[in-house]
Design a protein around this motif. Structure first.
Motif, short mmCIF file in Angstrom:
data_model
loop_
_atom_site.label_atom_id
_atom_site.label_comp_id
_atom_site.label_asym_id
_atom_site.label_seq_id
_atom_site.Cartn_x
_atom_site.Cartn_y
_atom_site.Cartn_z
N PHE A 131 0.89 -1.13 0.10
CA PHE A 131 -0.06 -0.07 0.06
C PHE A 131 0.75 1.20 0.02
CE2 PHE A 131 -2.07 3.38 2.23
CZ PHE A 131 -3.43 3.55 1.50
N THR A 134 2.87 1.51 -3.31
CA THR A 134 1.93 1.96 -4.50
C THR A 134 1.52 3.54 -4.31
OG1 THR A 134 1.36 -0.31 -4.79
CG2 THR A 134 0.07 1.17 -5.88
N SER A 135 1.19 3.82 -3.22
CA SER A 135 0.62 5.14 -3.06
C SER A 135 1.98 6.22 -3.32
CB SER A 135 0.29 5.43 -1.40
OG SER A 135 -0.65 4.39 -1.18
N LEU A 160 -3.58 9.08 -11.30
CA LEU A 160 -4.14 8.00 -10.53
C LEU A 160 -5.36 7.22 -11.30
CD1 LEU A 160 -4.56 7.64 -7.45
CD2 LEU A 160 -6.29 9.06 -7.28
N VAL A 183 -6.15 2.71 -7.98
CA VAL A 183 -7.05 3.00 -6.75
C VAL A 183 -7.70 1.72 -6.28
CG1 VAL A 183 -9.34 4.65 -6.31
CG2 VAL A 183 -7.32 5.35 -7.52
N LEU A 207 -5.23 -0.11 -4.35
CA LEU A 207 -5.10 0.50 -3.10
C LEU A 207 -6.19 0.10 -1.95
CD1 LEU A 207 -3.58 4.01 -3.93
CD2 LEU A 207 -2.31 1.93 -2.95
#
Length: 189
Positions: free
Chosen positions: A144, A147-148, A157, A162, A165
Motif C-alpha cells: 500500500f 504503490t501510494s 491516479l 485505486v 490500493l
C-alpha cells in the motif's frame, strides 16, 4: 505348631476408587485447570503443551481466508513471473519502459510468500498461523505504501491503481482482525 490361616488380603482397586484417583491426580498436578484454563489429562501433555485446544477455538473463516490468500499470492506471483509487462500495464495503465527484471523479482518474492501461506493452511500450530498472518499483513502494508508513493511520484491516479490500493487496505484489515483474534486469550468462565 499349627499356623493360623491368614485372612485373605483385601486388595484395593485404585482404578475404581474415585477418591484415591482424584488424590493421586492432585498430587501429580494433573486434572485441574492451569493458568490458561486448560485441563491436562496427563503430566506429559501438561509439560509439552497441547495445541489441540486451538483447533476447537479457530476463528470462523480463518482457513478460507488463508486459502484465498495462498491462491491469490500464487496467481499474482505466476503472473509477475510469466507476464511482467502486462501486469504493470494493468495496474498503472502505461507501458513498462524499463526492464521487467524488477517485476519478475517481485513475482519471486510473492511466490515465497505464497509458500508461507500454503504452509499456514495445513498447520494446526497457532504460532505458525500467527506468523503467516503477520507476514501477510506486512506485505499488504508495504505494498500500500509503495504503490501510494509511486502514484504520487507519477502524478496520475488510474482506476485500477485505486482499486488495488482499496483492496490492499481491505485485505490488511481482514488479516489484522484474524491476527488479533488469534492473539487474544480465551475468556475464563
Amino acid at each position: 505348631m499349627t499356623s493360623k490361616p491368614q485372612p485373605p488380603l483385601m486388595k484395593k482397586h485404585s482404578q475404581t476408587d474415585l477418591i484415591s484417583r482424584l488424590k493421586s491426580r492432585k498430587i501429580l498436578g494433573v486434572g485441574g485447570e492451569d493458568d490458561d484454563g486448560e485441563v491436562h489429562r496427563s503430566k506429559i501433555s501438561q509439560m509439552l503443551g497441547n495445541e489441540m485446544k486451538f483447533a476447537m477455538r479457530e476463528p470462523v473463516g480463518l482457513r478460507v481466508w488463508i486459502l484465498i490468500s495462498a491462491v491469490g499470492f500464487t496467481v499474482m506471483a505466476l503472473m509477475a513471473l510469466v507476464f511482467p509487462n502486462q501486469l504493470y500495464e494493468v495496474v498503472f495503465e502505461e507501458e513498462l519502459s524499463t526492464t521487467s527484471v524488477s517485476i519478475r523479482l517481485y513475482g519471486g518474492a510473492l511466490l515465497s510468500l505464497a509458500l508461507i501461506m500454503w504452509n499456514g493452511l495445513y498447520t494446526a500450530e497457532k504460532v505458525i498461523i500467527q506468523w503467516t498472518l503477520l507476514s501477510e499483513a506486512c506485505y499488504f502494508a508495504v505494498q500500500f505504501l509503495v504503490t501510494s508513493v509511486t502514484l504520487m511520484e507519477i502524478g496520475i491516479l488510474p482506476n485500477m491503481a485505486v482499486l488495488l490500493l482499496l483492496s490492499r487496505l481491505l485485505f490488511l484489515a481482514v488479516t489484522i482482525a484474524y491476527y488479533y483474534h488469534l492473539g487474544r486469550k480465551p475468556k475464563k468462565i
